[in-house]
Design an enzyme around this catalytic site. Sequence first.
Site, PDB file in Angstrom:
ATOM      1  CG  HIS A  19      -0.068   2.222  -9.356  1.00 42.08           C
ATOM      2  ND1 HIS A  19      -0.271   1.776  -8.078  1.00 42.08           N
ATOM      3  CD2 HIS A  19      -1.179   2.958  -9.673  1.00 42.08           C
ATOM      4  CE1 HIS A  19      -1.450   2.208  -7.632  1.00 42.08           C
ATOM      5  NE2 HIS A  19      -2.011   2.936  -8.580  1.00 42.08           N
TER       6      HIS A  19
ATOM      7  CG  ASP B 192      -2.085   0.899   1.124  1.00 38.98           C
ATOM      8  OD1 ASP B 192      -2.338   1.418   0.018  1.00 38.98           O
ATOM      9  OD2 ASP B 192      -2.758   1.118   2.148  1.00 38.98           O
TER      10      ASP B 192
ATOM     11  CG  LEU C 246       9.529 -17.184  -3.745  1.00 36.88           C
ATOM     12  CD1 LEU C 246       9.346 -17.190  -2.222  1.00 36.88           C
ATOM     13  CD2 LEU C 246       9.877 -15.762  -4.210  1.00 36.88           C
TER      14      LEU C 246
HETATM   15  C1  FPP Z   1      -1.913   0.209  -3.261  1.00 36.33           C
HETATM   16  O1  FPP Z   1      -1.460   1.532  -3.314  1.00 36.33           O
HETATM   17  C2  FPP Z   1      -1.436  -0.492  -4.410  1.00 36.33           C
HETATM   18  C3  FPP Z   1      -2.233  -1.073  -5.358  1.00 36.33           C
HETATM   19  C4  FPP Z   1      -3.697  -1.074  -5.316  1.00 36.33           C
HETATM   20  C5  FPP Z   1      -1.639  -1.745  -6.513  1.00 36.33           C
HETATM   21  C6  FPP Z   1      -0.417  -2.529  -6.232  1.00 36.33           C
HETATM   22  C7  FPP Z   1       0.386  -2.546  -7.450  1.00 36.33           C
HETATM   23  C8  FPP Z   1       1.722  -2.529  -7.493  1.00 36.33           C
HETATM   24  C9  FPP Z   1       2.586  -2.608  -6.308  1.00 36.33           C
HETATM   25  C10 FPP Z   1       2.443  -2.413  -8.781  1.00 36.33           C
HETATM   26  C11 FPP Z   1       2.064  -3.398  -9.795  1.00 36.33           C
HETATM   27  C12 FPP Z   1       2.416  -4.764  -9.422  1.00 36.33           C
HETATM   28  C13 FPP Z   1       2.968  -5.645 -10.251  1.00 36.33           C
HETATM   29  C14 FPP Z   1       3.163  -7.045  -9.832  1.00 36.33           C
HETATM   30  C15 FPP Z   1       3.414  -5.281 -11.599  1.00 36.33           C
HETATM   31  P1  FPP Z   1      -2.534   2.689  -3.402  1.00 36.33           P
HETATM   32  O2  FPP Z   1      -2.726   3.025  -4.827  1.00 36.33           O
HETATM   33  O3  FPP Z   1      -3.785   2.281  -2.678  1.00 36.33           O
HETATM   34  O4  FPP Z   1      -1.804   3.845  -2.653  1.00 36.33           O
HETATM   35  P2  FPP Z   1      -2.465   4.948  -1.702  1.00 36.33           P
HETATM   36  O5  FPP Z   1      -3.010   4.215  -0.495  1.00 36.33           O
HETATM   37  O6  FPP Z   1      -1.306   5.817  -1.364  1.00 36.33           O
HETATM   38  O7  FPP Z   1      -3.524   5.641  -2.498  1.00 36.33           O
END
Ligand code: FPP
Length: 238
Positions: free
Chosen positions: A29, A12, A123
Amino acid sequence: MNTLQHIAIIMDGNGRWASAKGKNRTFGHRQGAKVVREITKYCAGQNIKYLTLYAFSTENWLRPKSEVDFLMKLLEHYLQSELEVYQNNNIRFVVIGDVEGLSKKLQKLIHAMQDATTQNTGLTQFLALNYGAKNEIARSAFSLYNRNVFAQAKTLKREQAIEYIAKNIENTLDTRGASDVDLLIRTGGEMRLSNFLLWQCAYAELFFTPTLWPDFSAKELESILQDFYRRIRRFGGL
Ligand code: FPP
């Protein structure tokens, strides 16, 4: 010392990380995907058996279409470009979640990557896509119903029947074959589970860090592992 087989991470904070830099959330992202690679390689090198990463939840569809579209494209790109890392590090790739709800293109890339890495013995990385724990348990129950497991259970005594159903649920979950989560980490400062691995985390040690996912690193994970090894786990006993 505690044994550590299964780490799960709620990644997150991508959006906040980008906003703090005056950039679009998608920038976060993109950076987050680089950290996915770093942490995956680190866990493979540490002989961790399972690493489960929450990349897209069943609730994330509620985000603006532009962000959802970007995340889907990022995932496609990741699956098209990452195979070498998985092969070089002996990592098996498995997606958990309701894969049928994803685009046909993404489904094809997922199956290709899963098939290509299925023989890898180091893994296992579970990537949670269109994943929700309630949905996973309900899908599992639906499968039990279709296979007449409940009718079988009815022929047993109550306690045996419950044990039989629990075993069948476990063997039908998306993570079947893997041990339960030992350590659940959430970055980004929030302290909730957000519908992630509710069954598998029954006895997980929880760790919350304020670090935003794009700033997370193998070094921080290493210090969390030191903390984990010092914790006393009783699994309900004394
Ligand atoms: C949460 O941060 C993150 C997500 C909903 C997406 C997770 C994606 C990635 C880590 C990158 C893509 C992954 C791969 C495997 C290519 P948020 O957007 O909710 O952040 P915030 O809480 O600051 O708004």
